[in-house]
Write a protein that holds these residues in place. Structure first.
Motif, PDB file in Angstrom:
ATOM      1  N   LEU A  68       0.843  -1.199   0.000  1.00 44.43           N
ATOM      2  CA  LEU A  68       0.000   0.000   0.000  1.00 44.43           C
ATOM      3  C   LEU A  68       0.878   1.250   0.000  1.00 44.43           C
ATOM      4  O   LEU A  68       0.824   2.057   0.931  1.00 44.43           O
ATOM      5  CB  LEU A  68      -0.915   0.001   1.225  1.00 44.43           C
ATOM      6  CG  LEU A  68      -1.883  -1.174   1.335  1.00 44.43           C
ATOM      7  CD1 LEU A  68      -2.530  -1.222   2.703  1.00 44.43           C
ATOM      8  CD2 LEU A  68      -2.926  -1.086   0.242  1.00 44.43           C
ATOM      9  N   PRO A  69       1.712   1.427  -1.038  1.00 42.46           N
ATOM     10  CA  PRO A  69       2.631   2.569  -1.037  1.00 42.46           C
ATOM     11  C   PRO A  69       1.881   3.897  -1.032  1.00 42.46           C
ATOM     12  O   PRO A  69       0.863   4.052  -1.700  1.00 42.46           O
ATOM     13  CB  PRO A  69       3.420   2.385  -2.340  1.00 42.46           C
ATOM     14  CG  PRO A  69       2.565   1.540  -3.198  1.00 42.46           C
ATOM     15  CD  PRO A  69       1.788   0.665  -2.271  1.00 42.46           C
ATOM     16  N   GLY A  70       2.381   4.822  -0.242  1.00 38.64           N
ATOM     17  CA  GLY A  70       1.801   6.152  -0.188  1.00 38.64           C
ATOM     18  C   GLY A  70       0.598   6.299   0.716  1.00 38.64           C
ATOM     19  O   GLY A  70       0.102   7.405   0.890  1.00 38.64           O
ATOM     20  N   LYS A  72      -1.381   6.044   4.457  1.00 37.63           N
ATOM     21  CA  LYS A  72      -1.146   6.075   5.901  1.00 37.63           C
ATOM     22  C   LYS A  72      -2.049   5.037   6.542  1.00 37.63           C
ATOM     23  O   LYS A  72      -3.070   4.647   5.968  1.00 37.63           O
ATOM     24  CB  LYS A  72      -1.480   7.462   6.454  1.00 37.63           C
ATOM     25  CG  LYS A  72      -0.648   8.558   5.850  1.00 37.63           C
ATOM     26  CD  LYS A  72      -1.123   9.911   6.343  1.00 37.63           C
ATOM     27  CE  LYS A  72      -0.416  10.999   5.557  1.00 37.63           C
ATOM     28  NZ  LYS A  72      -1.276  12.097   5.247  1.00 37.63           N
ATOM     29  N   LYS A  73      -1.681   4.623   7.740  1.00 38.42           N
ATOM     30  CA  LYS A  73      -2.478   3.586   8.404  1.00 38.42           C
ATOM     31  C   LYS A  73      -3.907   4.055   8.666  1.00 38.42           C
ATOM     32  O   LYS A  73      -4.820   3.252   8.731  1.00 38.42           O
ATOM     33  CB  LYS A  73      -1.804   3.103   9.689  1.00 38.42           C
ATOM     34  CG  LYS A  73      -1.697   4.130  10.787  1.00 38.42           C
ATOM     35  CD  LYS A  73      -1.010   3.548  12.004  1.00 38.42           C
ATOM     36  CE  LYS A  73      -0.972   4.544  13.136  1.00 38.42           C
ATOM     37  NZ  LYS A  73      -0.348   3.983  14.317  1.00 38.42           N
ATOM     38  N   GLU A  74      -4.124   5.362   8.770  1.00 36.35           N
ATOM     39  CA  GLU A  74      -5.462   5.901   8.994  1.00 36.35           C
ATOM     40  C   GLU A  74      -6.350   5.732   7.763  1.00 36.35           C
ATOM     41  O   GLU A  74      -7.568   5.822   7.852  1.00 36.35           O
ATOM     42  CB  GLU A  74      -5.397   7.386   9.375  1.00 36.35           C
ATOM     43  CG  GLU A  74      -4.697   7.672  10.686  1.00 36.35           C
ATOM     44  CD  GLU A  74      -3.165   7.704  10.574  1.00 36.35           C
ATOM     45  OE1 GLU A  74      -2.628   7.883   9.464  1.00 36.35           O
ATOM     46  OE2 GLU A  74      -2.502   7.534  11.605  1.00 36.35           O
ATOM     47  N   GLU A  75      -5.753   5.500   6.592  1.00 37.27           N
ATOM     48  CA  GLU A  75      -6.511   5.372   5.349  1.00 37.27           C
ATOM     49  C   GLU A  75      -6.850   3.915   5.021  1.00 37.27           C
ATOM     50  O   GLU A  75      -7.434   3.632   3.982  1.00 37.27           O
ATOM     51  CB  GLU A  75      -5.712   5.977   4.188  1.00 37.27           C
ATOM     52  CG  GLU A  75      -5.444   7.456   4.366  1.00 37.27           C
ATOM     53  CD  GLU A  75      -4.484   8.012   3.342  1.00 37.27           C
ATOM     54  OE1 GLU A  75      -4.809   9.068   2.759  1.00 37.27           O
ATOM     55  OE2 GLU A  75      -3.417   7.411   3.123  1.00 37.27           O
ATOM     56  N   VAL A  76      -6.474   3.003   5.914  1.00 33.83           N
ATOM     57  CA  VAL A  76      -6.675   1.574   5.688  1.00 33.83           C
ATOM     58  C   VAL A  76      -7.493   1.001   6.836  1.00 33.83           C
ATOM     59  O   VAL A  76      -7.295   1.367   7.995  1.00 33.83           O
ATOM     60  CB  VAL A  76      -5.315   0.847   5.601  1.00 33.83           C
ATOM     61  CG1 VAL A  76      -5.502  -0.639   5.386  1.00 33.83           C
ATOM     62  CG2 VAL A  76      -4.449   1.446   4.507  1.00 33.83           C
ATOM     63  N   LYS A 129      -3.852  -9.241  14.567  1.00 33.13           N
ATOM     64  CA  LYS A 129      -3.010  -8.059  14.780  1.00 33.13           C
ATOM     65  C   LYS A 129      -2.614  -7.508  13.415  1.00 33.13           C
ATOM     66  O   LYS A 129      -2.385  -8.266  12.472  1.00 33.13           O
ATOM     67  CB  LYS A 129      -1.763  -8.427  15.563  1.00 33.13           C
ATOM     68  CG  LYS A 129      -2.038  -8.769  17.009  1.00 33.13           C
ATOM     69  CD  LYS A 129      -0.740  -8.903  17.763  1.00 33.13           C
ATOM     70  CE  LYS A 129      -0.939  -8.935  19.233  1.00 33.13           C
ATOM     71  NZ  LYS A 129      -1.286 -10.012  19.933  1.00 33.13           N
ATOM     72  N   ALA A 130      -2.549  -6.170  13.315  1.00 33.21           N
ATOM     73  CA  ALA A 130      -2.152  -5.529  12.059  1.00 33.21           C
ATOM     74  C   ALA A 130      -1.126  -4.444  12.350  1.00 33.21           C
ATOM     75  O   ALA A 130      -1.199  -3.757  13.365  1.00 33.21           O
ATOM     76  CB  ALA A 130      -3.371  -4.929  11.369  1.00 33.21           C
ATOM     77  N   SER A 131      -0.158  -4.314  11.439  1.00 34.04           N
ATOM     78  CA  SER A 131       0.833  -3.248  11.552  1.00 34.04           C
ATOM     79  C   SER A 131       1.178  -2.766  10.147  1.00 34.04           C
ATOM     80  O   SER A 131       0.987  -3.487   9.167  1.00 34.04           O
ATOM     81  CB  SER A 131       2.090  -3.743  12.275  1.00 34.04           C
ATOM     82  OG  SER A 131       2.728  -4.749  11.499  1.00 34.04           O
ATOM     83  N   MET A 132       1.675  -1.531  10.080  1.00 34.37           N
ATOM     84  CA  MET A 132       2.029  -0.970   8.783  1.00 34.37           C
ATOM     85  C   MET A 132       3.384  -0.305   8.893  1.00 34.37           C
ATOM     86  O   MET A 132       3.610   0.505   9.782  1.00 34.37           O
ATOM     87  CB  MET A 132       0.975   0.037   8.339  1.00 34.37           C
ATOM     88  CG  MET A 132       1.075   0.409   6.908  1.00 34.37           C
ATOM     89  SD  MET A 132      -0.548   0.900   6.346  1.00 34.37           S
ATOM     90  CE  MET A 132      -0.116   1.587   4.790  1.00 34.37           C
ATOM     91  N   GLU A 133       4.272  -0.675   7.957  1.00 33.50           N
ATOM     92  CA  GLU A 133       5.614  -0.116   7.962  1.00 33.50           C
ATOM     93  C   GLU A 133       6.105   0.007   6.527  1.00 33.50           C
ATOM     94  O   GLU A 133       6.028  -0.947   5.752  1.00 33.50           O
ATOM     95  CB  GLU A 133       6.564  -1.017   8.764  1.00 33.50           C
ATOM     96  CG  GLU A 133       7.933  -0.428   8.959  1.00 33.50           C
ATOM     97  CD  GLU A 133       8.811  -1.294   9.857  1.00 33.50           C
ATOM     98  OE1 GLU A 133      10.032  -1.156   9.733  1.00 33.50           O
ATOM     99  OE2 GLU A 133       8.287  -2.088  10.642  1.00 33.50           O
ATOM    100  N   ASN A 134       6.581   1.202   6.170  1.00 33.12           N
ATOM    101  CA  ASN A 134       7.118   1.476   4.837  1.00 33.12           C
ATOM    102  C   ASN A 134       6.146   1.096   3.721  1.00 33.12           C
ATOM    103  O   ASN A 134       6.540   0.539   2.697  1.00 33.12           O
ATOM    104  CB  ASN A 134       8.455   0.759   4.624  1.00 33.12           C
ATOM    105  CG  ASN A 134       9.534   1.249   5.562  1.00 33.12           C
ATOM    106  OD1 ASN A 134       9.551   2.419   5.932  1.00 33.12           O
ATOM    107  ND2 ASN A 134      10.415   0.366   5.966  1.00 33.12           N
ATOM    108  N   GLY A 135       4.860   1.369   3.911  1.00 31.37           N
ATOM    109  CA  GLY A 135       3.869   1.103   2.869  1.00 31.37           C
ATOM    110  C   GLY A 135       3.452  -0.346   2.735  1.00 31.37           C
ATOM    111  O   GLY A 135       2.789  -0.705   1.781  1.00 31.37           O
ATOM    112  N   VAL A 136       3.832  -1.189   3.690  1.00 29.75           N
ATOM    113  CA  VAL A 136       3.444  -2.602   3.651  1.00 29.75           C
ATOM    114  C   VAL A 136       2.606  -2.901   4.889  1.00 29.75           C
ATOM    115  O   VAL A 136       3.064  -2.730   6.025  1.00 29.75           O
ATOM    116  CB  VAL A 136       4.664  -3.540   3.593  1.00 29.75           C
ATOM    117  CG1 VAL A 136       4.221  -4.997   3.616  1.00 29.75           C
ATOM    118  CG2 VAL A 136       5.499  -3.260   2.358  1.00 29.75           C
ATOM    119  N   LEU A 137       1.367  -3.325   4.652  1.00 29.30           N
ATOM    120  CA  LEU A 137       0.475  -3.727   5.735  1.00 29.30           C
ATOM    121  C   LEU A 137       0.715  -5.198   6.031  1.00 29.30           C
ATOM    122  O   LEU A 137       0.727  -6.020   5.112  1.00 29.30           O
ATOM    123  CB  LEU A 137      -0.979  -3.512   5.322  1.00 29.30           C
ATOM    124  CG  LEU A 137      -2.043  -4.031   6.283  1.00 29.30           C
ATOM    125  CD1 LEU A 137      -2.086  -3.195   7.553  1.00 29.30           C
ATOM    126  CD2 LEU A 137      -3.408  -4.044   5.610  1.00 29.30           C
TER     127      LEU A 137
END
Length: 158
Positions: A68-70, A72-76, A129-137
């Protein structure tokens, strides 16, 4: 005069000068005419097909990776629906267009996306559990331990 212009829709070409030949693209105009017949609501979900997700199963969990490049975690959004359905959704907003901008190509998708996965019975849906780092969920769904069948030895008489 050559037959080439009439074969390829009247393009300006000269068969005696190979540098004057236009490159013929058999798909030219195909996408734009196909998209023109699609209702706007369906075009908004075009990003659905571009959401790439890997799903691997380890001995301990089911692990999902979504590019999910570009975003933010708030948009997912990551949700559990109907007990065992994992749903990943969101929206990629369209880039602002300025009056003086001249676009040459638009390949990055924008709009809403949604993917659903039916998980097996051994998934612990209450511990997702979910995490997002460098555009990868990364979504991790732990698994219940496999119950090994109880083996009861039977003594052989005789």
């Amino acid at each position: 005069m050559s037959l080439v212009p009439s074969l390829f829709g009247g393009r300006r070409t000269n068969v005696f000068d190979p540098f004057s030949l236009d490159l013929w693209d058999p798909f030219d105009g195909l996408l734009s005419s196909a998209v023109a017949n699609v209702p706007p609501s369906a075009r908004e979900t075009a990003a659905l097909a571009n959401l790439r997700i890997d799903w691997k199963e380890t001995p301990e969990a089911h692990v999902f990776h979504a590019d999910l490049p570009g975003l933010k975690k708030e948009e997912v959004k990551v949700e559990v629906e109907d007990g065992r359905i994992l749903q990943i959704s969101g929206e990629r907003s369209k880039e602002q267009e300025e009056k003086n901008d001249k676009w040459h190509r638009i390949e990055r998708s924008s709009g809403k996306f949604l993917r659903r996965f039916r998980l097996p019975e051994n998934a612990k849906m209450d511990q997702v559990k979910a995490s997002m780092e460098n555009g990868v969920l990364t979504v991790t769904v732990p698994k219940e331990e496999e119950k090994k069948p109880e083996v009861k030895p039977i003594e052989i008489s005789g």
